[in-house]
Every structure is written in C-alpha cells, then in structure tokens.
Enzyme design. Structure first.
Site: not given
Ligand code: TRP
Length: 333
Positions: A115, A197, A200
């Site tokens: 992040k 992966k 979203k």
C-alpha cells in the site's frame, strides 16, 4: 472464548466494490460459523480511512457492506453485525496495543509495503499501524478463530504475537486467535492476468467480477477471460487461466476438478467459459435480489447498525476495562 462459547470474528472494508474473490474466499464462509460459534462481523470503516475516501462514498459503502453481509446469508439474529466506528473501544484498544507492537514487526507487513508503494504520496501512520487496529478488533471479543482470505493471514499472525506478548506480561488477558483460511476459493485470480490476485481496485474492469455485476456483464467478463494455449479444460500449473476458472466453477457448483474435466471433455474453452459465466451469474442472482431489497430500506439497516453496535459494545467494554485495570489505569466506580 466468551463464557463457554468459542468466538469467530472477521471484518470487511467498506472501500471499493466486493468481488467474487471476497465472496468465495471470505464472506460466503462466515455463515457456517454461526451454528458453533458466537460470531461477530464488522464493517471496518476506520480501517478504510488509511487511504483517502470520499465521505459520501464511504457512507454509502458502509450501508452497502452491511446489506451485503446480510444478503450473503448472515442472519442478524444469529450474528453480531456492526460498524467499527460505532464502538469506540476499537480505537482505544488499538492505541494500547500500539505500545505492545514493535516498529520492526509493522515494517515487515506485506500489505503495508504494497500500500505504501501504491499510495506513495500518503504513507500515513495509520497505514503503518493498521494491523494493531485489526488486532484490537479481534482481541476485544476474545476471538478464537478469524476466517480471512490468505492475504490477511500475516496480520492475524501478528495479532497472535501481540496477544501472547501482552499475556506474558499480564497473564490471562486475551484469547489467542487462529487464522482460518478457506480451502476452496482461497485465492481467486484476476481474469486478465491469472498470476495476480483478483483485486477490487484493479484498473482493468475486465479482470474483476464484482458480486453486484449484472448477468450480461458477468458472462461477458468470463468470455473475455485470458485462457492458456491448447484447448483442453484441465487443472494444471501450466494452465493458470483455465485452472482459475475451474476453481471458480468448482466453488459455485461443488464439483471436483476431475468432474469438471470430464464434463468439458471434447469441448473448447468457449463452452467452458460460457458455463462458468452462467453459473456465476445464477449463483449471484439470489444474493443480488436480497441485497437490493435490504438496501432499499435504509431505516432498517440503521436499526440493524444500532442493535449490532449495542451488542458488540457490551463485550468490547468488558475486555477494554479488564485491559485498563491490568495496565494500572485508575478505575472509578
Ligand atoms: N484487514 C482486513 C482486510 O483488509 C479487514 C479487517 C479489519 C479484518 N479488521 C479485521 C479481518 C479483523 C478479520 C478480522 O480484509
């Protein structure tokens, strides 16, 4: 443990639209715990603000996430469903746990590294201490098991370390939780790049199937899914695209890989992809219609939030005052 009962706890962020990866890897599996465990499922809005949010969207998604929990089969009479910021003990215990968590431990968290690379202009302290807030969520309820996707395993393991460290100094404070990673659907990969992966926040809308995508969109996305060379439907490491679609199909139908291989013998990828798309759309249709009903009743959702927060607060308060007492904070009666 709360009294005689084992506790299951998990949380979902109200940021971004949830994907079939979130559904198959986490939310769908929450339901099975309510028979045997005391269950708490939280909409973690405080975690969401570690990256910038548009207030109206965060608010809307908080309602949506709660509705989605319920639409996925979590009965609010059998599970405590609530919103994190409505139970102030989370933030308070998180501060205390910060004082029992090492800088080095937090620096090693993969999600923090990812992040901070992605939000290089906003590497705030909350992003760094995100796992201590998550540990507070879990430990406030004396949790035994934490059903999560594989990407959260490291955070739950850190939570265990924090609990054990705290218990060593102040014995008998916290139940030490175990992560539980669902076997099926534990890692659904991107439809555009099956080595990554399904996320979203992927910029490529075709890579991700959302729980709330309509039927045509779902079928179209599966039609466009990247497959591998050859034309055989076979589960194998050299066929990551086909294998990922087989996992999804298997999760929704309960069929084994062998059965699926048999079913599509002599048929091409086209037929297979259409079947995966239709099956997924059928399975999600029930969730979607329930979700739409729930979301149309805002007052109903608010009543649910209030009830959930009251239930959760009762237990959170007990653990927090135990902790404060052990630490030597003065207690007024
Ligand atoms: N960090 C989790 C995620 O991003 C969400 C979460 C917050 C959570 N608190 C939790 C999950 C407690 C399990 C238990 O998916």
């Amino acid at each position: 443990m709360l009294g005689e009962q084992k506790v299951s706890y998990s949380g979902v962020q109200p940021s971004g639209n949830l994907t079939i990866g979130n559904y198959l890897g986490a939310i769908r599996n929450f339901k099975q715990y309510s028979e045997q465990y005391k269950t708490f499922y939280c909409v973690v809005d405080e975690h969401a603000i570690t990256v910038r949010q548009v207030p109206a969207e965060l608010r809307r998604r908080t309602y949506e996430t709660l509705a989605l929990y319920m639409a996925c089969g979590l009965d609010p009479e059998k599970n405590t469903l609530y919103v994190q910021s409505m139970v102030h003990e989370h933030a308070e215990l998180a501060w205390i746990l910060n004082c029992f968590t090492m800088f080095g431990e937090l620096s090693r968290m993969t999600q923090f590294k990812d992040k901070s690379a992605k939000h290089a202009d906003n590497i705030n302290a909350g992003l760094f201490t995100y796992p201590t807030l998550m540990a507070a969520d879990i430990l406030l309820y004396q949790t035994d098991v934490v059903p999560v996707g594989i990407d959260q395993k490291q955070h739950v393991e850190l939570c265990r370390d924090i609990a054990e460290r705290f218990n060593q100094i102040y014995p008998g404070t916290f139940t030490v939780p175990e992560p539980v990673i669902a076997k099926s659907g534990m890692k659904i990969m991107s439809l555009a790049d099956p080595t990554k992966k399904m996320s979203k926040s992927d910029e490529n809308a075709n890579a991700v199937v959302y729980i709330l995508d309509d039927r045509d969109t779902i079928i179209r996305k599966f039609k466009r899914a990247v497959t591998d060379s050859g034309s055989e439907v076979r589960y194998s490491p050299d066929k990551p695209g086909v294998s990922n679609l087989m996992s999804i199909y298997s999760c929704f139908t309960g069929k084994s890989f062998e059965e699926i291989e048999h079913e599509f013998e002599g048929k091409g990828y086209g037929d297979f992809k259409l079947a995966v798309g239709e099956t997924t759309a059928d399975a999600l249709a029930a969730v979607q219609s329930e979700y739409n009903l729930l979301l149309a009743d805002k007052a109903g959702l608010e009543a649910q939030m209030k009830k959930g927060a009251e239930e959760a607060s009762y237990y959170a308060r007990r653990t927090l005052s135990k902790v404060q007492k052990k630490l030597g904070f003065v207690q007024l009666h």
